[in-house]
Design a protein around this motif. Structure first.
Motif, PDB file in Angstrom:
ATOM      1  N   CYS A 105       0.813  -1.222   0.000  1.00 44.29           N
ATOM      2  CA  CYS A 105       0.000   0.000   0.000  1.00 44.29           C
ATOM      3  C   CYS A 105       0.843   1.267   0.000  1.00 44.29           C
ATOM      4  O   CYS A 105       0.322   2.367  -0.176  1.00 44.29           O
ATOM      5  CB  CYS A 105      -0.947   0.019   1.197  1.00 44.29           C
ATOM      6  N   VAL A 106       2.149   1.144   0.182  1.00 44.29           N
ATOM      7  CA  VAL A 106       3.015   2.317   0.301  1.00 44.29           C
ATOM      8  C   VAL A 106       2.988   3.136  -0.985  1.00 44.29           C
ATOM      9  O   VAL A 106       3.142   2.610  -2.085  1.00 44.29           O
ATOM     10  CB  VAL A 106       4.455   1.902   0.642  1.00 44.29           C
ATOM     11  N   GLY A 107       2.766   4.432  -0.829  1.00 45.32           N
ATOM     12  CA  GLY A 107       2.735   5.330  -1.971  1.00 45.32           C
ATOM     13  C   GLY A 107       1.383   5.431  -2.638  1.00 45.32           C
ATOM     14  O   GLY A 107       1.207   6.208  -3.579  1.00 45.32           O
ATOM     15  N   ASP A 108       0.400   4.680  -2.137  1.00 51.48           N
ATOM     16  CA  ASP A 108      -0.930   4.684  -2.746  1.00 51.48           C
ATOM     17  C   ASP A 108      -1.875   5.582  -1.953  1.00 51.48           C
ATOM     18  O   ASP A 108      -1.702   5.808  -0.765  1.00 51.48           O
ATOM     19  CB  ASP A 108      -1.495   3.263  -2.792  1.00 51.48           C
ATOM     20  N   TYR A 109      -2.880   6.098  -2.634  1.00 50.76           N
ATOM     21  CA  TYR A 109      -3.865   6.961  -1.990  1.00 50.76           C
ATOM     22  C   TYR A 109      -4.972   6.180  -1.281  1.00 50.76           C
ATOM     23  O   TYR A 109      -5.611   6.689  -0.366  1.00 50.76           O
ATOM     24  CB  TYR A 109      -4.550   7.854  -3.040  1.00 50.76           C
ATOM     25  N   ALA A 110      -5.231   4.960  -1.707  1.00 44.32           N
ATOM     26  CA  ALA A 110      -6.422   4.240  -1.257  1.00 44.32           C
ATOM     27  C   ALA A 110      -6.284   3.670   0.148  1.00 44.32           C
ATOM     28  O   ALA A 110      -5.183   3.464   0.662  1.00 44.32           O
ATOM     29  CB  ALA A 110      -6.740   3.107  -2.235  1.00 44.32           C
ATOM     30  N   THR A 111      -7.444   3.392   0.743  1.00 46.76           N
ATOM     31  CA  THR A 111      -7.538   2.552   1.923  1.00 46.76           C
ATOM     32  C   THR A 111      -7.985   1.185   1.416  1.00 46.76           C
ATOM     33  O   THR A 111      -9.060   1.048   0.830  1.00 46.76           O
ATOM     34  CB  THR A 111      -8.563   3.110   2.916  1.00 46.76           C
ATOM     35  N   PHE A 112      -7.144   0.181   1.601  1.00 49.15           N
ATOM     36  CA  PHE A 112      -7.414  -1.148   1.065  1.00 49.15           C
ATOM     37  C   PHE A 112      -8.165  -1.994   2.089  1.00 49.15           C
ATOM     38  O   PHE A 112      -7.800  -2.022   3.267  1.00 49.15           O
ATOM     39  CB  PHE A 112      -6.103  -1.845   0.691  1.00 49.15           C
ATOM     40  N   VAL A 113      -9.186  -2.688   1.634  1.00 44.44           N
ATOM     41  CA  VAL A 113      -9.964  -3.572   2.501  1.00 44.44           C
ATOM     42  C   VAL A 113      -9.928  -4.980   1.934  1.00 44.44           C
ATOM     43  O   VAL A 113     -10.139  -5.189   0.730  1.00 44.44           O
ATOM     44  CB  VAL A 113     -11.415  -3.087   2.647  1.00 44.44           C
ATOM     45  N   SER A 114      -9.643  -5.943   2.796  1.00 37.54           N
ATOM     46  CA  SER A 114      -9.574  -7.350   2.410  1.00 37.54           C
ATOM     47  C   SER A 114     -10.245  -8.200   3.491  1.00 37.54           C
ATOM     48  O   SER A 114     -10.640  -7.694   4.542  1.00 37.54           O
ATOM     49  CB  SER A 114      -8.114  -7.802   2.250  1.00 37.54           C
ATOM     50  N   ARG A 115     -10.378  -9.472   3.212  1.00 37.43           N
ATOM     51  CA  ARG A 115     -10.833 -10.489   4.169  1.00 37.43           C
ATOM     52  C   ARG A 115     -12.160 -10.131   4.845  1.00 37.43           C
ATOM     53  O   ARG A 115     -12.330 -10.286   6.055  1.00 37.43           O
ATOM     54  CB  ARG A 115      -9.745 -10.761   5.213  1.00 37.43           C
TER      55      ARG A 115
END
Length: 341
Positions: free
Chosen positions: A288-298
């Motif tokens: 996720c480093v350098g990305d704008y998003a909030t990532f959701v998994s599982r």
């Protein structure tokens, strides 16, 4: 015509990231002032990868009059000394520290979550940026809250050392190297060894046994999403350089399935759903480093309550947890109120 923007704490981790994101997102500025302590005054600092640089000025001698926006990223002590001075000079302050977050006259903003709350900024001419771990969590929770009304949240965080500053990152690197060569790994920035270890302690302890970091997550989530939501947090420092992770368990007032939640999150602003039920079908901090998003998994259902979900949430804490959110607030302020450019 663009804005005159001051970045306070420009030489720190978050300050440098703010400068980079202002350039990346082509924020409409005519002039940038990079402000820091007298020790850094005179240095030249890059404005991201724009090819431009700016000379660092001494914050102590800076006059905020005539400047439009000041993005503070230098901690509570600096904000306590200079933020209100800037605000009274007519420069709208967006503060990354915890100093003003719970002030009822200061809006606490995550633009994807409670953009309308920014309208109250004129009371103090100050807007607060939430804690890094709170910011990413509420981005993931807001669309689910709108759909099924959250009753209770239990979260365990896995927070990177960059949240504690550059010296903390240096300590993780040094300790890792020392362990490999057989030297003792002495803690200086942390209470215990951080390399190859986890520390269930971030910020000061409070009387009830929780830490201030945990209290921030509770209080800020309530201010942003709603005071009736019950929140329990355990905040842990882990040996990761950048990127906070969270294991979040949510109880809802209304029924919601994992499939429904996935559909909602797939379309939610600021969220990137990566949820394949297979090896590697999830996002980890290094990705996720350098990305704008909030990532959701599982995303999965919790059978221990009538309507519950568990999920995994990952974000670049220097970006969405601090610098990006601050710049997004500045963009929102421009669209709704300043309308200069």
């Amino acid at each position: 015509m663009g804005y005159k923007v001051a970045v306070v704490g420009a030489t720190g981790n978050v300050g440098r990231e703010i400068l980079a994101i202002l350039a990346e997102r082509e924020f409409p500025f005519d002039e940038i002032a990079a402000l820091a302590s007298g020790r850094s005054a005179g240095e030249r600092i890059d404005i991201g990868d724009s090819g431009k640089e700016v000379k660092v000025r001494n914050l102590e001698h800076f006059d905020f009059e005539g400047w439009d926006i000041a993005l503070f990223a230098a901690g509570s002590e600096v904000s306590k000394k200079y933020a209100e001075k800037a605000a009274k000079a007519g420069c709208t302050v967006i503060d990354n520290s915890s100093l003003f977050r719970m002030d009822p006259d200061v809006p606490l903003i995550v633009p994807e979550v409670n953009a309308e709350a920014i309208d109250g900024y004129k009371a103090r001419n100050i807007i607060a940026n939430p804690n890094c771990s709170t910011a990413q969590m509420v981005v993931a929770l807001k669309p689910l809250h709108d759909a099924a009304t959250i009753k209770r949240v239990v979260v365990a965080t896995y927070q990177s050392v960059s949240g504690a500053g550059r010296a903390a990152m240096d300590e993780l690197f040094k300790q890792s190297r020392d362990i490999f060569v057989g030297d003792p790994a002495e803690p200086e920035q942390f209470t215990k060894q951080i390399a190859f270890n986890v520390i269930p302690h971030i910020d000061d302890f409070l009387e009830d046994g929780s830490t201030k970091e945990e209290w921030k997550m509770v209080a800020e989530t309530k201010k942003i999403l709603g005071s009736k939501i019950k929140v329990s947090a355990t905040c842990v420092r882990v040996p990761v350089f950048v990127g906070h992770s969270e294991a979040v368990n949510v109880e809802f007032a209304e029924e919601i399935s994992a499939k429904e939640a996935q559909k909602i999150l797939r379309e939610a602003p600021g969220v990137m759903l990566v949820d394949k039920r297979e090896d590697g079908g999830y996002v980890t901090p290094v990705e996720c480093v350098g990305d704008y998003a909030t990532f959701v998994s599982r995303v999965r259902e919790d059978p221990t309550v009538d309507s519950g979900l568990s999920l995994w949430c990952v974000s670049d804490n220097l970006r969405k947890g601090a610098a990006l959110n601050a710049v997004q607030i500045a963009e929102l302020l421009g669209r709704r109120h300043l309308q200069k450019a």
